[in-house]
Design a protein around this motif. Structure first.
Motif, short mmCIF file in Angstrom:
data_model
loop_
_atom_site.label_atom_id
_atom_site.label_comp_id
_atom_site.label_asym_id
_atom_site.label_seq_id
_atom_site.Cartn_x
_atom_site.Cartn_y
_atom_site.Cartn_z
N PRO A 298 -60.06 27.91 40.87
CA PRO A 298 -59.88 26.76 39.98
C PRO A 298 -59.88 27.19 38.51
O PRO A 298 -60.37 28.27 38.17
CB PRO A 298 -61.11 25.89 40.28
N LEU A 299 -59.32 26.34 37.68
CA LEU A 299 -59.36 26.54 36.23
C LEU A 299 -60.61 25.84 35.72
O LEU A 299 -60.75 24.63 35.85
CB LEU A 299 -58.11 25.95 35.57
N LYS A 300 -61.53 26.60 35.18
CA LYS A 300 -62.80 26.05 34.71
C LYS A 300 -62.67 25.57 33.27
O LYS A 300 -62.15 26.29 32.42
CB LYS A 300 -63.89 27.12 34.77
N PRO A 301 -63.14 24.36 32.98
CA PRO A 301 -63.08 23.85 31.61
C PRO A 301 -64.03 24.60 30.69
O PRO A 301 -65.06 25.09 31.09
CB PRO A 301 -63.53 22.39 31.74
N ASP A 302 -63.61 24.66 29.46
CA ASP A 302 -64.38 25.24 28.37
C ASP A 302 -64.89 24.07 27.54
O ASP A 302 -64.15 23.10 27.33
CB ASP A 302 -63.42 26.12 27.55
N PRO A 303 -66.13 24.10 27.04
CA PRO A 303 -66.64 22.96 26.27
C PRO A 303 -66.00 22.80 24.90
O PRO A 303 -66.42 21.96 24.11
CB PRO A 303 -68.15 23.24 26.16
N ARG A 304 -64.96 23.55 24.61
CA ARG A 304 -64.26 23.46 23.33
C ARG A 304 -63.35 22.23 23.33
O ARG A 304 -62.42 22.12 24.14
CB ARG A 304 -63.44 24.73 23.12
N PRO A 305 -63.57 21.27 22.43
CA PRO A 305 -62.71 20.08 22.37
C PRO A 305 -61.28 20.46 21.95
O PRO A 305 -61.08 21.37 21.14
CB PRO A 305 -63.36 19.21 21.29
N TRP A 306 -60.31 19.73 22.49
CA TRP A 306 -58.91 19.97 22.16
C TRP A 306 -58.10 18.73 22.52
O TRP A 306 -58.42 18.06 23.49
CB TRP A 306 -58.39 21.19 22.91
N HIS A 307 -57.09 18.44 21.75
CA HIS A 307 -56.21 17.29 21.99
C HIS A 307 -56.99 15.98 22.13
O HIS A 307 -56.62 15.12 22.94
CB HIS A 307 -55.34 17.48 23.23
N GLY A 308 -58.06 15.83 21.39
CA GLY A 308 -58.84 14.61 21.45
C GLY A 308 -59.68 14.47 22.71
O GLY A 308 -60.24 13.41 22.97
N CYS A 309 -59.77 15.53 23.49
CA CYS A 309 -60.59 15.54 24.71
C CYS A 309 -61.83 16.39 24.46
O CYS A 309 -61.80 17.32 23.65
CB CYS A 309 -59.80 16.11 25.88
N PRO A 310 -62.92 16.13 25.17
CA PRO A 310 -64.17 16.85 24.94
C PRO A 310 -64.19 18.29 25.46
O PRO A 310 -65.04 19.07 25.08
CB PRO A 310 -65.21 16.01 25.66
N SER A 311 -63.26 18.65 26.35
CA SER A 311 -63.19 19.99 26.92
C SER A 311 -61.75 20.47 26.92
O SER A 311 -60.83 19.71 26.59
CB SER A 311 -63.73 20.00 28.35
N SER A 312 -61.56 21.70 27.34
CA SER A 312 -60.20 22.24 27.41
C SER A 312 -60.11 23.27 28.53
O SER A 312 -61.11 23.80 28.99
CB SER A 312 -59.81 22.88 26.07
#
Length: 129
Positions: free
Chosen positions: A99-113
């Protein structure tokens, strides 16, 4: 082409986010709608219970490596369920590991990326793991 249409229909049937809230604004959210330089569009579809499906399209003829894309923070990982660039459809078989694990870095107005490889001239559908 027949294999792709068969697989599209199978995923569609088994993914209520693609059809359940078609006429309700709560069933859709843009992630990327203004990346004209990249020729990329991305949006989320939601079913009535809030389960998402992430759709990403790369309309350019080049592979986009390390493409950062905003995602909700309540999903532990994302997995490709459809990639129109798959070798079985005649594509170049540029795939993303699961799976692709989310990073807690906000991007595109979303809280994760998440960081994806976007195959050329393709659409990806990703579901939570």
């Amino acid at each position: 082409m027949r294999d792709l249409v068969r697989d599209l229909n199978a995923v569609y049937r088994n993914t209520p986010a693609l059809w359940r809230l078609d006429t309700d604004p709560a069933g859709f959210r843009w992630v990327v709608g203004d990346a004209a330089d990249d020729n990329v569009l991305a949006f989320l579809r939601y079913d009535a219970e809030g389960a998402p499906l992430l759709a990403v399209s790369n309309f350019s003829p080049v592979v986009r490596h390390d493409y950062l894309l905003g995602v909700p923070d309540d999903v532990p990982g994302w997995q490709e369920v459809l990639n129109t660039d798959a070798g079985r459809y005649g594509g170049s078989d540029v795939l993303n590991p699961a799976p692709l694990k989310p990073d807690p870095r906000p991007w595109h107005g979303c809280p994760s990326s998440i960081t994806l490889t976007l195959p050329p001239l393709t659409t990806l559908w990703l579901r939570p793991t």
